[in-house]
Design a protein around this motif. Structure first.
Motif, PDB file in Angstrom:
ATOM      1  N   ALA A 120       0.835  -1.210   0.000  1.00 49.24           N
ATOM      2  CA  ALA A 120       0.000   0.000   0.000  1.00 49.24           C
ATOM      3  C   ALA A 120       0.866   1.255   0.000  1.00 49.24           C
ATOM      4  O   ALA A 120       0.552   2.237  -0.681  1.00 49.24           O
ATOM      5  CB  ALA A 120      -0.921  -0.009   1.216  1.00 49.24           C
ATOM      6  N   ALA A 121       1.969   1.235   0.756  1.00 45.99           N
ATOM      7  CA  ALA A 121       2.866   2.391   0.802  1.00 45.99           C
ATOM      8  C   ALA A 121       3.506   2.657  -0.552  1.00 45.99           C
ATOM      9  O   ALA A 121       3.812   3.810  -0.882  1.00 45.99           O
ATOM     10  CB  ALA A 121       3.939   2.181   1.862  1.00 45.99           C
ATOM     11  N   CYS A 122       3.707   1.598  -1.337  1.00 44.83           N
ATOM     12  CA  CYS A 122       4.306   1.732  -2.672  1.00 44.83           C
ATOM     13  C   CYS A 122       3.260   1.893  -3.768  1.00 44.83           C
ATOM     14  O   CYS A 122       3.619   1.984  -4.956  1.00 44.83           O
ATOM     15  CB  CYS A 122       5.183   0.526  -2.973  1.00 44.83           C
ATOM     16  N   HIS A 123       1.972   1.859  -3.395  1.00 39.24           N
ATOM     17  CA  HIS A 123       0.861   2.013  -4.346  1.00 39.24           C
ATOM     18  C   HIS A 123       0.871   0.915  -5.413  1.00 39.24           C
ATOM     19  O   HIS A 123       0.649   1.166  -6.592  1.00 39.24           O
ATOM     20  CB  HIS A 123       0.911   3.394  -5.018  1.00 39.24           C
ATOM     21  N   VAL A 124       1.155  -0.310  -4.948  1.00 38.15           N
ATOM     22  CA  VAL A 124       1.110  -1.468  -5.844  1.00 38.15           C
ATOM     23  C   VAL A 124       0.353  -2.581  -5.128  1.00 38.15           C
ATOM     24  O   VAL A 124       0.065  -2.497  -3.932  1.00 38.15           O
ATOM     25  CB  VAL A 124       2.528  -1.963  -6.228  1.00 38.15           C
ATOM     26  N   THR A 125       0.022  -3.625  -5.860  1.00 38.49           N
ATOM     27  CA  THR A 125      -0.616  -4.778  -5.237  1.00 38.49           C
ATOM     28  C   THR A 125       0.430  -5.608  -4.500  1.00 38.49           C
ATOM     29  O   THR A 125       1.631  -5.531  -4.790  1.00 38.49           O
ATOM     30  CB  THR A 125      -1.319  -5.650  -6.283  1.00 38.49           C
ATOM     31  N   GLN A 126      -0.032  -6.428  -3.579  1.00 37.41           N
ATOM     32  CA  GLN A 126       0.904  -7.281  -2.844  1.00 37.41           C
ATOM     33  C   GLN A 126       1.616  -8.268  -3.760  1.00 37.41           C
ATOM     34  O   GLN A 126       2.834  -8.467  -3.611  1.00 37.41           O
ATOM     35  CB  GLN A 126       0.170  -8.016  -1.713  1.00 37.41           C
ATOM     36  N   PRO A 127       0.932  -8.893  -4.749  1.00 28.75           N
ATOM     37  CA  PRO A 127       1.669  -9.767  -5.672  1.00 28.75           C
ATOM     38  C   PRO A 127       2.754  -9.029  -6.452  1.00 28.75           C
ATOM     39  O   PRO A 127       3.825  -9.581  -6.702  1.00 28.75           O
ATOM     40  CB  PRO A 127       0.571 -10.296  -6.595  1.00 28.75           C
ATOM     41  N   SER A 128       2.491  -7.776  -6.818  1.00 30.20           N
ATOM     42  CA  SER A 128       3.503  -7.000  -7.544  1.00 30.20           C
ATOM     43  C   SER A 128       4.717  -6.735  -6.658  1.00 30.20           C
ATOM     44  O   SER A 128       5.868  -6.812  -7.112  1.00 30.20           O
ATOM     45  CB  SER A 128       2.917  -5.674  -8.028  1.00 30.20           C
ATOM     46  N   LEU A 129       4.465  -6.408  -5.400  1.00 28.54           N
ATOM     47  CA  LEU A 129       5.578  -6.181  -4.477  1.00 28.54           C
ATOM     48  C   LEU A 129       6.394  -7.448  -4.290  1.00 28.54           C
ATOM     49  O   LEU A 129       7.636  -7.421  -4.354  1.00 28.54           O
ATOM     50  CB  LEU A 129       5.050  -5.671  -3.135  1.00 28.54           C
ATOM     51  N   SER A 130       5.719  -8.573  -4.085  1.00 30.16           N
ATOM     52  CA  SER A 130       6.433  -9.842  -3.886  1.00 30.16           C
ATOM     53  C   SER A 130       7.235 -10.214  -5.115  1.00 30.16           C
ATOM     54  O   SER A 130       8.374 -10.692  -5.021  1.00 30.16           O
ATOM     55  CB  SER A 130       5.429 -10.956  -3.546  1.00 30.16           C
ATOM     56  N   ALA A 131       6.653  -9.981  -6.309  1.00 26.45           N
ATOM     57  CA  ALA A 131       7.357 -10.302  -7.546  1.00 26.45           C
ATOM     58  C   ALA A 131       8.585  -9.414  -7.729  1.00 26.45           C
ATOM     59  O   ALA A 131       9.642  -9.874  -8.186  1.00 26.45           O
ATOM     60  CB  ALA A 131       6.415 -10.151  -8.736  1.00 26.45           C
ATOM     61  N   GLY A 132       8.466  -8.134  -7.351  1.00 25.67           N
ATOM     62  CA  GLY A 132       9.595  -7.224  -7.482  1.00 25.67           C
ATOM     63  C   GLY A 132      10.743  -7.611  -6.570  1.00 25.67           C
ATOM     64  O   GLY A 132      11.915  -7.556  -6.962  1.00 25.67           O
ATOM     65  N   ILE A 133      10.422  -8.010  -5.344  1.00 28.22           N
ATOM     66  CA  ILE A 133      11.473  -8.438  -4.410  1.00 28.22           C
ATOM     67  C   ILE A 133      12.089  -9.755  -4.867  1.00 28.22           C
ATOM     68  O   ILE A 133      13.313  -9.949  -4.794  1.00 28.22           O
ATOM     69  CB  ILE A 133      10.903  -8.553  -2.989  1.00 28.22           C
ATOM     70  N   ALA A 134      11.254 -10.667  -5.395  1.00 28.26           N
ATOM     71  CA  ALA A 134      11.782 -11.935  -5.910  1.00 28.26           C
ATOM     72  C   ALA A 134      12.739 -11.692  -7.072  1.00 28.26           C
ATOM     73  O   ALA A 134      13.778 -12.365  -7.193  1.00 28.26           O
ATOM     74  CB  ALA A 134      10.632 -12.849  -6.335  1.00 28.26           C
ATOM     75  N   ALA A 135      12.408 -10.729  -7.942  1.00 32.59           N
ATOM     76  CA  ALA A 135      13.289 -10.404  -9.066  1.00 32.59           C
ATOM     77  C   ALA A 135      14.613  -9.839  -8.571  1.00 32.59           C
ATOM     78  O   ALA A 135      15.681 -10.153  -9.115  1.00 32.59           O
ATOM     79  CB  ALA A 135      12.590  -9.405  -9.991  1.00 32.59           C
ATOM     80  N   LEU A 136      14.553  -9.006  -7.528  1.00 35.14           N
ATOM     81  CA  LEU A 136      15.778  -8.454  -6.954  1.00 35.14           C
ATOM     82  C   LEU A 136      16.636  -9.567  -6.357  1.00 35.14           C
ATOM     83  O   LEU A 136      17.865  -9.585  -6.547  1.00 35.14           O
ATOM     84  CB  LEU A 136      15.417  -7.417  -5.879  1.00 35.14           C
ATOM     85  N   GLU A 137      16.007 -10.507  -5.676  1.00 39.49           N
ATOM     86  CA  GLU A 137      16.743 -11.638  -5.115  1.00 39.49           C
ATOM     87  C   GLU A 137      17.408 -12.456  -6.220  1.00 39.49           C
ATOM     88  O   GLU A 137      18.552 -12.908  -6.084  1.00 39.49           O
ATOM     89  CB  GLU A 137      15.791 -12.525  -4.305  1.00 39.49           C
ATOM     90  N   GLN A 138      16.713 -12.641  -7.324  1.00 39.98           N
ATOM     91  CA  GLN A 138      17.278 -13.418  -8.434  1.00 39.98           C
ATOM     92  C   GLN A 138      18.471 -12.694  -9.039  1.00 39.98           C
ATOM     93  O   GLN A 138      19.494 -13.323  -9.368  1.00 39.98           O
ATOM     94  CB  GLN A 138      16.204 -13.651  -9.494  1.00 39.98           C
ATOM     95  N   GLN A 139      18.369 -11.374  -9.175  1.00 38.62           N
ATOM     96  CA  GLN A 139      19.484 -10.604  -9.741  1.00 38.62           C
ATOM     97  C   GLN A 139      20.715 -10.670  -8.840  1.00 38.62           C
ATOM     98  O   GLN A 139      21.845 -10.751  -9.331  1.00 38.62           O
ATOM     99  CB  GLN A 139      19.054  -9.151  -9.938  1.00 38.62           C
ATOM    100  N   LEU A 140      20.505 -10.631  -7.523  1.00 39.84           N
ATOM    101  CA  LEU A 140      21.629 -10.634  -6.593  1.00 39.84           C
ATOM    102  C   LEU A 140      22.098 -12.042  -6.248  1.00 39.84           C
ATOM    103  O   LEU A 140      23.191 -12.218  -5.696  1.00 39.84           O
ATOM    104  CB  LEU A 140      21.238  -9.900  -5.298  1.00 39.84           C
ATOM    105  N   GLY A 141      21.267 -13.023  -6.553  1.00 38.36           N
ATOM    106  CA  GLY A 141      21.620 -14.394  -6.220  1.00 38.36           C
ATOM    107  C   GLY A 141      21.614 -14.667  -4.732  1.00 38.36           C
ATOM    108  O   GLY A 141      22.326 -15.562  -4.254  1.00 38.36           O
ATOM    109  N   ARG A 142      20.832 -13.906  -3.985  1.00 40.49           N
ATOM    110  CA  ARG A 142      20.760 -14.050  -2.537  1.00 40.49           C
ATOM    111  C   ARG A 142      19.309 -13.911  -2.093  1.00 40.49           C
ATOM    112  O   ARG A 142      18.548 -13.127  -2.644  1.00 40.49           O
ATOM    113  CB  ARG A 142      21.600 -12.978  -1.812  1.00 40.49           C
TER     114      ARG A 142
END
Length: 291
Positions: free
Chosen positions: A23-45
């Protein structure tokens, strides 16, 4: 690397809850989770401990937080500088203020609106230590706080005015022009708690003249203190800057034992380059200095 993933991670660390962070980022919860998952994949952590609810950040997630804050703040500053170059400054200036400085908010807001009419002002109340920490974390653009007692490090400061203390009680008839500390401290007092810098300054000044305050009640806001005083059972000690805001029933009495005045000023984080919001805040501070 997507900047949105870093914003989502910072929001999640701040809110400690997936839905609130989304809500603070004005996105849906699935979008937030997907964005963090993508960041984790890029960093490999793995950055976030997951279950059906938010548990916390992993060690790797906590390790990148300072860098994420710097990257996001730098990009925001870049965008603001680009937007401000050809025209008026827009966006939001985030100002943190200690309770003692709240009476100065009106002056700050008025001058900011005069200099930057398209800029929004967001005000939040914090302790002096919280303001210093939030400036360091890029969570605030500027702060109004004490600049001499427990001075924050790593900041640019502009002293604005000095405050003195008043004894305040519910009106009981004719008030004396001044009151001594012995008499004042003998009253049932309500004061700020010792986590608030104004209280620590008061305690230090009292100790210097051989006194100590033992309040019957403590709070973290002057609104709460005035509510206690309104009951008729308490008196309080607060900055003279609040005098114009006090209700008609409040009796204000000066102290006949002088204490050092406390300087309140504007601070921004000392960085190179200073961002447009910090520069805008400093410009306001320069205009208000000793007005």
């Amino acid at each position: 690397m997507q900047l949105s993933g870093l914003r989502y991670l910072l929001a999640l660390d701040r809110e400690r809850h997936f839905a609130r962070a989304a809500a603070a980022c004005h996105v849906t919860q699935p979008s937030l989770s997907a964005g963090i998952a993508a960041l984790e994949q890029q960093l490999g952590r793995r950055l976030v401990e997951r279950d059906r609810r938010f548990i916390g950040l992993t060690g790797e997630g906590r390790a990148i937080l300072p860098w994420a804050r710097q990257v996001v703040a730098a990009i925001d500053g870049l965008v603001q500088a680009a937007q401000a170059a050809p025209g008026p400054l827009t966006g939001e200036l985030r100002l943190g203020a200690i309770p003692a400085s709240m009476p100065a908010i009106g002056m700050f807001a008025t001058e900011l609106a005069r200099l930057h009419p398209q800029l929004r002002l967001s005000i939040s109340s914090h302790t002096s230590r919280e303001i210093a920490a939030r400036l360091a974390e890029f969570a605030l653009d500027a702060g109004l706080t004490y600049v001499e007692h427990e001075p924050p490090s790593g900041v640019v400061r502009v002293p604005l005015y000095s405050e003195r203390m008043l004894f305040v009680r519910r009106a009981t008839g004719d008030a004396p022009a001044a009151i001594g500390w012995d008499e004042a401290l003998a009253q049932p007092l309500c004061l700020l708690h010792q986590g608030m810098q104004n209280r620590r300054i008061l305690d230090a000044n009292l100790a210097a003249i051989g006194h100590a305050a033992r309040p019957a009640a403590t709070a973290d806001s002057y609104v709460a203190l005035l509510a206690l005083v309104a009951s008729g059972g308490f008196a309080t000690i607060m900055p003279d800057s609040y005098a114009p805001l006090l209700p008609a029933w409040a009796q204000m009495i000066a102290f006949d034992v002088a204490m050092p005045a406390s300087a309140i000023g504007l601070i921004v984080a000392d960085r190179t380059p200073l961002g447009p919001m910090a520069l805008a805040a400093l410009a306001v501070g320069d205009r208000l200095r000793d007005r």
